[in-house]
Design an enzyme around this catalytic site. Structure first.
Site, PDB file in Angstrom:
ATOM      1  N   HIS A 135      37.097  46.041  45.735  1.00  0.00           N
ATOM      2  CA  HIS A 135      38.224  45.289  46.299  1.00  0.00           C
ATOM      3  C   HIS A 135      38.358  43.888  45.735  1.00  0.00           C
ATOM      4  O   HIS A 135      39.221  43.141  46.190  1.00  0.00           O
ATOM      5  CB  HIS A 135      38.067  45.141  47.822  1.00  0.00           C
ATOM      6  CG  HIS A 135      38.135  46.419  48.565  1.00  0.00           C
ATOM      7  ND1 HIS A 135      39.290  46.888  49.118  1.00  0.00           N
ATOM      8  CD2 HIS A 135      37.185  47.336  48.846  1.00  0.00           C
ATOM      9  CE1 HIS A 135      39.050  48.031  49.730  1.00  0.00           C
ATOM     10  NE2 HIS A 135      37.796  48.329  49.585  1.00  0.00           N
ATOM     11  N   LYS A 140      47.484  34.748  55.401  1.00  0.00           N
ATOM     12  CA  LYS A 140      46.361  35.436  54.756  1.00  0.00           C
ATOM     13  C   LYS A 140      45.139  34.550  54.870  1.00  0.00           C
ATOM     14  O   LYS A 140      45.258  33.385  55.234  1.00  0.00           O
ATOM     15  CB  LYS A 140      46.682  35.722  53.294  1.00  0.00           C
ATOM     16  CG  LYS A 140      47.100  34.447  52.531  1.00  0.00           C
ATOM     17  CD  LYS A 140      47.669  34.748  51.148  1.00  0.00           C
ATOM     18  CE  LYS A 140      49.020  35.376  51.196  1.00  0.00           C
ATOM     19  NZ  LYS A 140      49.048  36.713  50.626  1.00  0.00           N
ATOM     20  N   ARG A 141      43.996  35.065  54.496  1.00  0.00           N
ATOM     21  CA  ARG A 141      42.787  34.240  54.506  1.00  0.00           C
ATOM     22  C   ARG A 141      43.029  33.028  53.611  1.00  0.00           C
ATOM     23  O   ARG A 141      43.786  33.098  52.641  1.00  0.00           O
ATOM     24  CB  ARG A 141      41.630  35.067  53.952  1.00  0.00           C
ATOM     25  CG  ARG A 141      41.288  36.280  54.801  1.00  0.00           C
ATOM     26  CD  ARG A 141      40.521  35.871  55.983  1.00  0.00           C
ATOM     27  NE  ARG A 141      39.257  35.250  55.520  1.00  0.00           N
ATOM     28  CZ  ARG A 141      38.308  34.877  56.330  1.00  0.00           C
ATOM     29  NH1 ARG A 141      38.461  35.032  57.624  1.00  0.00           N
ATOM     30  NH2 ARG A 141      37.219  34.327  55.892  1.00  0.00           N
ATOM     31  N   LYS A 199      44.336  32.180  46.455  1.00  0.00           N
ATOM     32  CA  LYS A 199      45.604  32.593  47.080  1.00  0.00           C
ATOM     33  C   LYS A 199      46.632  31.443  47.024  1.00  0.00           C
ATOM     34  O   LYS A 199      47.799  31.637  47.306  1.00  0.00           O
ATOM     35  CB  LYS A 199      45.327  33.046  48.512  1.00  0.00           C
ATOM     36  CG  LYS A 199      44.492  34.348  48.583  1.00  0.00           C
ATOM     37  CD  LYS A 199      44.051  34.667  50.007  1.00  0.00           C
ATOM     38  CE  LYS A 199      43.134  35.869  50.044  1.00  0.00           C
ATOM     39  NZ  LYS A 199      43.838  37.186  50.069  1.00  0.00           N
ATOM     40  N   THR A 205      47.757  43.265  50.958  1.00  0.00           N
ATOM     41  CA  THR A 205      48.336  44.300  51.821  1.00  0.00           C
ATOM     42  C   THR A 205      49.390  43.658  52.726  1.00  0.00           C
ATOM     43  O   THR A 205      50.340  44.302  53.124  1.00  0.00           O
ATOM     44  CB  THR A 205      47.243  44.948  52.711  1.00  0.00           C
ATOM     45  OG1 THR A 205      46.392  43.932  53.223  1.00  0.00           O
ATOM     46  CG2 THR A 205      46.434  45.948  51.933  1.00  0.00           C
ATOM     47  N   LYS A 246      53.331  44.839  54.182  1.00  0.00           N
ATOM     48  CA  LYS A 246      53.815  44.781  55.567  1.00  0.00           C
ATOM     49  C   LYS A 246      55.156  44.049  55.629  1.00  0.00           C
ATOM     50  O   LYS A 246      56.100  44.479  56.268  1.00  0.00           O
ATOM     51  CB  LYS A 246      52.784  44.092  56.465  1.00  0.00           C
ATOM     52  CG  LYS A 246      51.481  44.849  56.575  1.00  0.00           C
ATOM     53  CD  LYS A 246      50.311  44.010  57.074  1.00  0.00           C
ATOM     54  CE  LYS A 246      49.000  44.751  56.875  1.00  0.00           C
ATOM     55  NZ  LYS A 246      47.812  43.901  57.060  1.00  0.00           N
TER      56      LYS A 246
HETATM   57  C1  26W Z   1      32.285  36.146  49.869  1.00  0.00           C
HETATM   58  C2  26W Z   1      33.456  36.273  50.791  1.00  0.00           C
HETATM   59  C3  26W Z   1      34.090  37.595  50.615  1.00  0.00           C
HETATM   60  C4  26W Z   1      33.974  38.554  51.622  1.00  0.00           C
HETATM   61  C5  26W Z   1      34.581  39.791  51.479  1.00  0.00           C
HETATM   62  C6  26W Z   1      34.834  37.899  49.459  1.00  0.00           C
HETATM   63  C7  26W Z   1      35.435  39.153  49.314  1.00  0.00           C
HETATM   64  C8  26W Z   1      35.262  40.085  50.341  1.00  0.00           C
HETATM   65  C9  26W Z   1      35.825  41.439  50.193  1.00  0.00           C
HETATM   66  C10 26W Z   1      34.870  42.363  49.487  1.00  0.00           C
HETATM   67  C11 26W Z   1      37.038  41.298  49.372  1.00  0.00           C
HETATM   68  C12 26W Z   1      38.303  41.696  50.091  1.00  0.00           C
HETATM   69  O1  26W Z   1      38.458  41.752  51.295  1.00  0.00           O
HETATM   70  N1  26W Z   1      39.218  41.945  49.194  1.00  0.00           N
HETATM   71  C13 26W Z   1      40.592  42.219  49.556  1.00  0.00           C
HETATM   72  O2  26W Z   1      40.702  43.633  49.777  1.00  0.00           O
HETATM   73  C14 26W Z   1      42.056  43.974  50.106  1.00  0.00           C
HETATM   74  C15 26W Z   1      42.090  45.461  50.412  1.00  0.00           C
HETATM   75  O3  26W Z   1      41.836  46.198  49.255  1.00  0.00           O
HETATM   76  C16 26W Z   1      43.002  43.610  48.956  1.00  0.00           C
HETATM   77  O4  26W Z   1      44.349  43.901  49.362  1.00  0.00           O
HETATM   78  C17 26W Z   1      42.898  42.131  48.616  1.00  0.00           C
HETATM   79  O5  26W Z   1      43.677  41.850  47.466  1.00  0.00           O
HETATM   80  C18 26W Z   1      41.432  41.791  48.351  1.00  0.00           C
HETATM   81  O6  26W Z   1      41.275  40.386  48.171  1.00  0.00           O
END
Ligand code: 26W
Length: 743
Positions: free
Chosen positions: A297, A482-483, A488, A590, A594
């Site tokens: 992801h 979004k986060r 972003k 995502t 929406k």
């Molecule tokens: C270190 C902090 C952190 C924690 C979790 C960085 C990244 C994550 C996840 C592994 C990344 C994440 O949530 N990615 C998002 O996943 C969505 C679903 O596939 C995508 O739509 C987003 O573009 C992607 O950033």
């Protein structure tokens, strides 16, 4: 679902002097009672989704809708003098951060809706994603004690609890099963850690602060905790039905790994088969290769987890040994398939005293997928290039989707009804029929304009209540929710807003159509720069909203505690969806889907799923700007000096507000630090904020100008709705089911 029995009991329900929480629990319990049983695991081939996060949001309305009793319930409660909206007081279960956690929830919803057997395994956090307060413009994290409202949608399974062993502790994993209603009732199994106090910490917080050794080890414990419990459940289930010949295990189980967090399940599976069931290592490895699939992801280095050997050895020594053994096999196999030693090293699972979990997943998984076309290309050509060359058949794209049940039918009933009136209601079961909306009449456009007015009114009313901010209904609504992350580029929106503000003040933009920018964002607690950007946005909002010269044309609001329920209101009421990440860094997005489904045009860069949205809805019905991935590669090669960008007086004026005293950072110096990271330092403006700022401002102005002709604008918006079926997670799940899971 015994609808009549449920509705009968609901009518009988005595509501005398019961508070909202009591009513919420009693009504939910009635639904659970009449909903019938959740499907068993293992009798036939099922897919299992292992995820560290499931951002399910509020269950009450969604579940009653999926059970087909929401409208009836609304009526019965109204007769009892209860407005069903009072249950908005019941907060979301925010057992996830954002992107990948919400995707997991959408996937479960779509699979159930389609009658496909997909079950989820995760952690039942006592405290989910923090509740965000904002004090003096700064984010403050408060514990999200979601269980204080009760948890009527879960069933605790004491009889199925099991011991999870670490070298230094043993804990109980107690399963709580949540039904996922639809054509089938799938199951979301969340494990709670019990035992001594140390045990309970394992399922206490989502994403514990991992900037200390202790925090990192706790995170590793969490990942192993639910992965091992899930693997044990599935193996036990299999043995009970099919005995100890594991050759057939992949015929009954396919395990999807949601990013690197559950990848340790692969090693645990092999450990279980080789120790408890005395299988040969190579046999166990080969069965694993036919069982696991992996979704990536993100390409951000900080998210591609790698674990120091010392951490793994400390709490899971046999897992460490197994991962080293897999690494040896992998290296040998890569080289036997034509890789040089150096190339094999690029994909090494264990090197330099660290375990690279993405490389473990890529080697063992039968399938590896990215989450949008561009992202998958980047995985094939960059991140996992050697693996892709060696095992090309493994790699595939599965563009994300969002459930249209929650993100259109539930959150925008008025639009759903307009669609029914226009093309019939078949689209609700078969979302591909939504494309019949194309070629709509003027009548439908007028109907859509009415719907958008209603949804905007509801949103602005909600914002007035929650944020104390009045926004006139004629305002064009931009939303960036979004986060908070530098890639972003919420900061770029902040600068663009300042340029509009100064443009209005100087008279250059005196007839700009009135517009409001709605931000919603949580920053990771330890992410200082993201928190600075939140503070900066709030400072800008205060200044602009209180300037009588301009606040009739431009407003800014940063909504607090943006969550799934807030998102449902914003996606329905907004006109423009801001998706402005640095090209190549947003794997998919995502939220963009929406908004599209609810008739907002996308103002964005050619990144993630924006590319596919524009492909399907038409470039002429959206607003694309900014450098592409290819252009950025060339700019980097040629050398990028952001200082050149601020030679433009409008950009200079906006950016220098960080240091010229326009805004106060309370003496913390964080605004200065933010300025420095943009213009000085080893990698100034690493996300090309200043590079794309000019075209961003121009695009926002052209959107405001186009909005003056709101019939033409509404047509663009409606074309987005008509071409959004592809972005339903029903389509995504059908692709996973057909190409990966074979269920
Ligand atoms: C270190 C902090 C952190 C924690 C979790 C960085 C990244 C994550 C996840 C592994 C990344 C994440 O949530 N990615 C998002 O996943 C969505 C679903 O596939 C995508 O739509 C987003 O573009 C992607 O950033």
């Amino acid at each position: 679902m015994e609808k009549t029995l449920f509705l009968h009991d609901l009518e009988e329900l005595d509501i005398q002097n019961k508070d909202v929480i009591t009513l919420y629990n009693e009504i939910s319990a009635l639904a659970m009672k009449h909903a019938g049983n959740m499907d068993e695991f293992g009798g036939y081939k099922c897919a299992y989704y292992l995820s560290m996060e499931f951002l399910i949001g509020r269950s009450f309305y969604n579940n009653l809708m999926e059970l087909g009793v929401l409208e009836e319930t609304k009526k019965i409660l109204a007769l009892k003098g209860i407005d069903i909206n009072v249950f908005e007081e019941i907060e979301d279960a925010a057992l996830g951060n954002g992107g990948l956690g919400r995707l997991a929830a959408c996937f479960l919803d779509s699979a159930a809706g389609l009658g496909l057997p997909l079950h989820g395994f995760g952690i039942r956090y006592k405290y989910g994603l923090f509740k965000q307060a904002v004090e003096n413009g700064c984010q403050v994290e408060l514990p999200d004690d979601w269980q204080r409202f009760g948890d009527p949608w879960s069933v605790r399974r004491d009889s199925e609890k099991r011991v999870i062993e670490y070298a230094d502790m043993r804990v109980y994993a107690v399963p709580y099963d949540m039904p996922v209603f639809g054509e089938k009732t799938n199951r979301l199994r969340l494990y709670q850690a019990e035992g001594d106090a140390g045990a309970e910490k394992i399922s206490e917080y989502l994403y514990p602060a991992d900037d200390t050794d202790e925090g990192k080890i706790l995170r590793l414990r969490q990942e192993y905790f639910f992965s091992a419990a899930a693997v044990a459940d599935l193996v036990e289930c299999y043995v009970k039905r099919h005995g100890k010949n594991f050759e057939k295990f992949p015929e009954y189980n396919v395990i999807q790994l949601n990013d690197t967090h559950p990848v340790i399940a692969v090693a645990e599976f092999i450990r279980l088969l080789t120790t408890e069931y005395r299988k040969k290592f190579t046999d166990a490895l080969n069965i694993a290769k036919r069982t696991f699939a992996y979704t990536n992801h993100t390409i951000l280095p900080e998210a591609l987890e790698c674990w120091k050997e010392e951490y793994v050895r400390k709490i899971l020594p046999d897992i460490a040994e197994i991962m080293i053994k897999i690494s040896v096999f992998a290296s040998r196999e890569y080289q036997s398939l034509g890789c040089t030693k150096e190339q094999a090293l690029e994909m090494a699972i264990f090197k330099g005293g660290k375990f690279y979990m993405a490389n473990l997943a890529v080697y063992v998984a039968k399938n590896v997928n990215g989450v949008a076309g561009l992202h998958t290309e980047i995985l094939k050509n960059r991140l996992f290039a050697t693996a892709h060359k060696t095992y090309p058949q493994k790699f595939m794209n599965k563009t994300n989707g969002v459930t249209h049940r929650r993100w259109l039918e539930l959150c925008n009933k008025e639009l759903a009804e307009l669609i029914d009136k226009t093309i019939g209601n078949g689209w609700r079961k078969d979302i591909s029929l939504l494309s019949n909306l194309n070629g709509f009449t003027e009548n439908t456009v007028n109907g859509f304009i009415e719907v958008k007015k209603i949804k905007k009114r509801q949103l602005l009313k909600y914002i007035a209540e929650k944020e104390g901010m009045e926004i006139p209904e004629n305002f064009l609504v931009f939303a960036q929710v979004k986060r908070l992350h530098e890639y972003k580029r919420q900061l770029m929106t902040a600068f663009a807003i300042l340029e509009l503000y100064y443009g209005i003040k100087s008279g250059k933009l005196s007839n700009l159509h009135p517009c409001v920018f709605i931000f919603g964002a949580k920053s990771a607690p330890s992410y200082k720069r993201a928190k600075t950007i939140i503070r900066f946005i709030n400072a800008i909002a205060d200044k602009i909203n209180s300037d009588a010269l301009t606040n009739g044309r431009l407003k800014v609001v940063f909504v607090r505690n943006y969550n799934v329920s807030y998102a449902e209101k914003i996606v329905a009421g907004a006109d423009v969806s801001l998706q402005v990440s640095t090209a190549g860094l947003e794997a998919s997005g995502t939220g963009n889907m929406k908004f599209m489904m609810n008739g907002a045009v996308t103002c964005g860069t050619m990144d993630g799923a924006n590319i596919e949205i524009v492909e399907r809805a038409g470039l002429e019905n959206n607003y694309i700007f900014g450098a592409t991935v290819e252009e950025l590669a060339n700019i980097k090669k040629a050398g990028y000096n952001p200082a050149v960008c601020v030679s433009d007086p409008a950009h200079k004026q906006a950016v220098e507000t960080l240091t010229d005293g326009t805004f106060s950072d309370g003496g913390s110096g964080e605004f200065k630090e933010l300025y420095e990271c943009l213009l000085h330092g080893e990698n100034p403006d690493g996300y090309f904020v200043l590079h794309d700022l000019g075209s961003y401002v121009q695009t926002l102005i052209s959107i405001c100008n186009d909005y003056v002709n709101n019939k033409k604008f509404a047509e663009k918006q409606l074309i987005n709705v008509a071409n959004s079926a592809y972005f339903s997670s029903d389509r995504t799940i059908k692709e996973y089911a057909e190409h990966i899971w074979k269920i």
